[in-house]
Write a protein that holds these residues in place. Structure first.
Motif, PDB file in Angstrom:
ATOM      1  N   ILE A 148     -34.659  -9.720  23.586  1.00 18.78           N
ATOM      2  CA  ILE A 148     -35.122  -9.482  22.214  1.00 18.78           C
ATOM      3  C   ILE A 148     -34.096  -8.704  21.397  1.00 18.78           C
ATOM      4  O   ILE A 148     -33.794  -9.048  20.249  1.00 18.78           O
ATOM      5  N   ILE A 149     -33.546  -7.639  21.986  1.00 19.67           N
ATOM      6  CA  ILE A 149     -32.565  -6.823  21.260  1.00 19.67           C
ATOM      7  C   ILE A 149     -31.332  -7.654  20.921  1.00 19.67           C
ATOM      8  O   ILE A 149     -30.792  -7.563  19.806  1.00 19.67           O
ATOM      9  N   ALA A 150     -30.892  -8.484  21.866  1.00 21.37           N
ATOM     10  CA  ALA A 150     -29.721  -9.330  21.623  1.00 21.37           C
ATOM     11  C   ALA A 150     -29.975 -10.313  20.493  1.00 21.37           C
ATOM     12  O   ALA A 150     -29.081 -10.586  19.670  1.00 21.37           O
ATOM     13  N   LYS A 151     -31.187 -10.843  20.411  1.00 21.12           N
ATOM     14  CA  LYS A 151     -31.524 -11.780  19.343  1.00 21.12           C
ATOM     15  C   LYS A 151     -31.498 -11.097  17.980  1.00 21.12           C
ATOM     16  O   LYS A 151     -31.063 -11.684  16.986  1.00 21.12           O
ATOM     17  N   ILE A 152     -31.957  -9.858  17.937  1.00 21.85           N
ATOM     18  CA  ILE A 152     -31.926  -9.099  16.681  1.00 21.85           C
ATOM     19  C   ILE A 152     -30.481  -8.837  16.259  1.00 21.85           C
ATOM     20  O   ILE A 152     -30.120  -9.010  15.086  1.00 21.85           O
ATOM     21  N   ARG A 153     -29.656  -8.438  17.223  1.00 24.36           N
ATOM     22  CA  ARG A 153     -28.245  -8.183  16.934  1.00 24.36           C
ATOM     23  C   ARG A 153     -27.553  -9.458  16.459  1.00 24.36           C
ATOM     24  O   ARG A 153     -26.710  -9.414  15.563  1.00 24.36           O
ATOM     25  N   SER A 187     -22.056 -10.385  19.946  1.00 25.71           N
ATOM     26  CA  SER A 187     -23.479 -10.736  19.877  1.00 25.71           C
ATOM     27  C   SER A 187     -23.667 -12.159  19.378  1.00 25.71           C
ATOM     28  O   SER A 187     -24.724 -12.767  19.579  1.00 25.71           O
ATOM     29  N   VAL A 188     -22.612 -12.713  18.732  1.00 27.31           N
ATOM     30  CA  VAL A 188     -22.643 -14.102  18.266  1.00 27.31           C
ATOM     31  C   VAL A 188     -21.837 -15.004  19.202  1.00 27.31           C
ATOM     32  O   VAL A 188     -22.282 -16.082  19.592  1.00 27.31           O
ATOM     33  N   SER A 189     -20.628 -14.566  19.577  1.00 25.71           N
ATOM     34  CA  SER A 189     -19.767 -15.413  20.417  1.00 25.71           C
ATOM     35  C   SER A 189     -20.254 -15.492  21.858  1.00 25.71           C
ATOM     36  O   SER A 189     -20.088 -16.521  22.524  1.00 25.71           O
ATOM     37  N   HIS A 190     -20.850 -14.419  22.358  1.00 32.11           N
ATOM     38  CA  HIS A 190     -21.349 -14.375  23.733  1.00 32.11           C
ATOM     39  C   HIS A 190     -22.746 -13.734  23.740  1.00 32.11           C
ATOM     40  O   HIS A 190     -22.946 -12.646  24.296  1.00 32.11           O
ATOM     41  N   PRO A 191     -23.728 -14.398  23.127  1.00 35.06           N
ATOM     42  CA  PRO A 191     -25.058 -13.806  22.990  1.00 35.06           C
ATOM     43  C   PRO A 191     -25.786 -13.668  24.323  1.00 35.06           C
ATOM     44  O   PRO A 191     -25.640 -14.506  25.216  1.00 35.06           O
ATOM     45  N   LYS A 192     -26.540 -12.594  24.446  1.00 40.71           N
ATOM     46  CA  LYS A 192     -27.384 -12.395  25.626  1.00 40.71           C
ATOM     47  C   LYS A 192     -28.803 -12.871  25.308  1.00 40.71           C
ATOM     48  O   LYS A 192     -29.140 -13.103  24.144  1.00 40.71           O
ATOM     49  N   ARG A 193     -29.611 -12.992  26.338  1.00 42.24           N
ATOM     50  CA  ARG A 193     -30.945 -13.556  26.149  1.00 42.24           C
ATOM     51  C   ARG A 193     -32.023 -12.497  26.329  1.00 42.24           C
ATOM     52  O   ARG A 193     -32.688 -12.409  27.358  1.00 42.24           O
ATOM     53  N   ALA A 213     -13.491 -11.191  26.537  1.00 45.13           N
ATOM     54  CA  ALA A 213     -14.872 -10.883  26.141  1.00 45.13           C
ATOM     55  C   ALA A 213     -15.574 -10.171  27.290  1.00 45.13           C
ATOM     56  O   ALA A 213     -15.217 -10.329  28.465  1.00 45.13           O
ATOM     57  N   GLY A 214     -16.560  -9.351  26.962  1.00 45.13           N
ATOM     58  CA  GLY A 214     -17.294  -8.619  27.978  1.00 45.13           C
ATOM     59  C   GLY A 214     -17.954  -9.533  28.989  1.00 45.13           C
ATOM     60  O   GLY A 214     -18.504 -10.575  28.629  1.00 45.13           O
TER      61      GLY A 214
END
Length: 411
Positions: free
Chosen positions: A78-83, A70-76, A41-42
């Protein structure tokens, strides 16, 4: 031999250690081992077991991930939450079972590569480890193309009764889809293995029809090669009583940590001399739990230190084990790695197989109520005449022994 392990080293992730070691054990016994895994994973770290995966006789094949990071390794942000939300909606539309299985979408590329390797190298047996549990399903389906293929499915966790992987509270139609996949595995796989008999029985009890597969426990183990240079005798220096913990702090043991904190509160009042001698060290990636012990300078949290932990273990009076109620019957990997050091164990948790195993084999002390029992436990493990663990034969839990168990199955 082919192994399907989604996060095989160099990937970090739970599950990689177990099968990197077994691959190494099989290769050392003269087997040629091929492994199919996912690309890392990235921004992930390199596994601490990468050297094992690079052993002679192991050939690793890495395939692209299909599950949205975007689900397995979500970032914190706004854009990440939308993705994340968009990916969740898409997964819910395309997947009939749980949407939190990271092997979703991997079927075609995995099976194509597996068949290519099996046919090219005349492989007769394949082992798959889950979670992710879809990987067990995709692996067992290989028998539709190669009927004589022997398939072993290794469960590291419960599937249908899991508290994670999106299984808890899963709606009926999606649960039915998961049941259907597991029933297929039970009908077509040759072996179902688990790290212990309790998990094995729990999984077997979820069967709808009588399984065709044979069920067998394949316990965790220690690797003698990892420990050899650390097992020399070492006198514990100084007046401090060193007690250590190494590894992840899993979901459900926060209350147990608070219990230890309460025990320290009591010890600080009842026996200041003993309290000020304590040197309690947690080596864990989960540093967020350090706040529980904010009032106790004798407790320190640090990041994991890899194999250097064994040096710390050799110079300690005791090693701690924490288990949540749902894991009270499960002997973990670290449990077996502690055994050759003959260091007393302090087990905090509910009464179950682990507590009984420690007590029956004189491996340490079971602490049910730290508030009232911590002082006595520390006195026992720090005593100069302590004879815990001295006559216990740990060789039955060595990698060499477990590799031979697998070989007997496949031959």
């Amino acid at each position: 031999m082919l192994i399907a392990c989604f996060d095989f080293p160099p990937n970090e992730g739970i599950g990689g250690r177990r099968w990197a070691k077994l691959a190494k054990g099989l290769a050392e016994a003269g087997w040629q081992v091929h492994v199919i895994k996912a690309n890392p994973a990235g921004n992930s770290q390199t596994s601490g077991w990468d050297d094992d995966a690079n052993s002679d006789g192991i050939f690793v094949h890495s395939l692209p991930r299909t599950y949205p990071e975007s689900v397995s390794h979500p970032k914190r942000n706004i854009i990440a939450k939308i993705r994340y939300r968009l990916a969740i909606r898409k997964l819910a539309k395309i997947e009939s079972g749980t949407i939190y299985d990271i092997a979703i979408g991997w079927k075609d590329i995995f099976q194509k590569k597996a068949i290519e390797i099996i046919q090219k190298h005349n492989i007769t047996a394949v082992a798959a480890t889950g979670a992710p549990f879809n990987l067990l399903y995709y692996t067992t389906q290989l028998k539709e193309t190669i009927p004589n293929l022997k398939v072993l499915c290794d469960y590291r966790d419960p599937w249908l009764t899991a508290q994670n992987y999106g299984m808890k509270g899963l709606e009926k139609s999606r649960m039915d889809a998961e049941i259907k996949k597991q029933e297929y595995i039970f009908k077509h796989a040759d072996w179902i293995t688990c790290p212990n008999d309790f998990l094995l029985q729990e999984i077997k009890d979820t069967a709808i029809d009588k399984p065709r597969a044979q069920f067998k426990s394949l316990t965790h183990f220690y690797d003698s090669a990892d420990l050899a240079s650390y097992l020399h005798s070492k006198e514990i220096e100084g007046e401090k009583i060193r007690i250590i913990y190494g590894g992840a702090i899993y979901m459900g043991i926060e209350d147990t940590l608070r219990g230890l904190n309460s025990g320290l509160n009591q010890l600080k009042v009842s026996n200041q001399e003993m309290y000020h001698r304590l040197d309690i060290r947690f080596y864990t990636p989960h540093l967020q739990h350090a706040h529980i012990f904010a009032g106790h300078p004798c407790v320190a949290f640090s990041q994991t230190i890899g194999k250097k932990f064994f040096t710390e273990l050799r110079q300690s009076h005791a090693a701690m084990i924490f288990l949540a109620d749902h894991n009270k019957n499960y002997l973990t990997t670290k449990f077996f790695e502690y055994l050759p050091f003959k260091v007393p164990l302090l087990y905090f948790g509910e009464k179950g197989f682990v507590a009984n195993f420690i007590q029956d084999n004189n491996l340490g002390v079971y602490i049910q109520n730290p508030t009232t029992e911590l002082l006595s436990a520390i006195e026992k493990v720090s005593a100069s005449n302590s004879n815990f663990n001295q006559n216990f034969d740990a060789s039955q839990f060595s990698l060499e022994h477990k590799a031979q168990e697998l070989i007997k199955l496949f031959e």
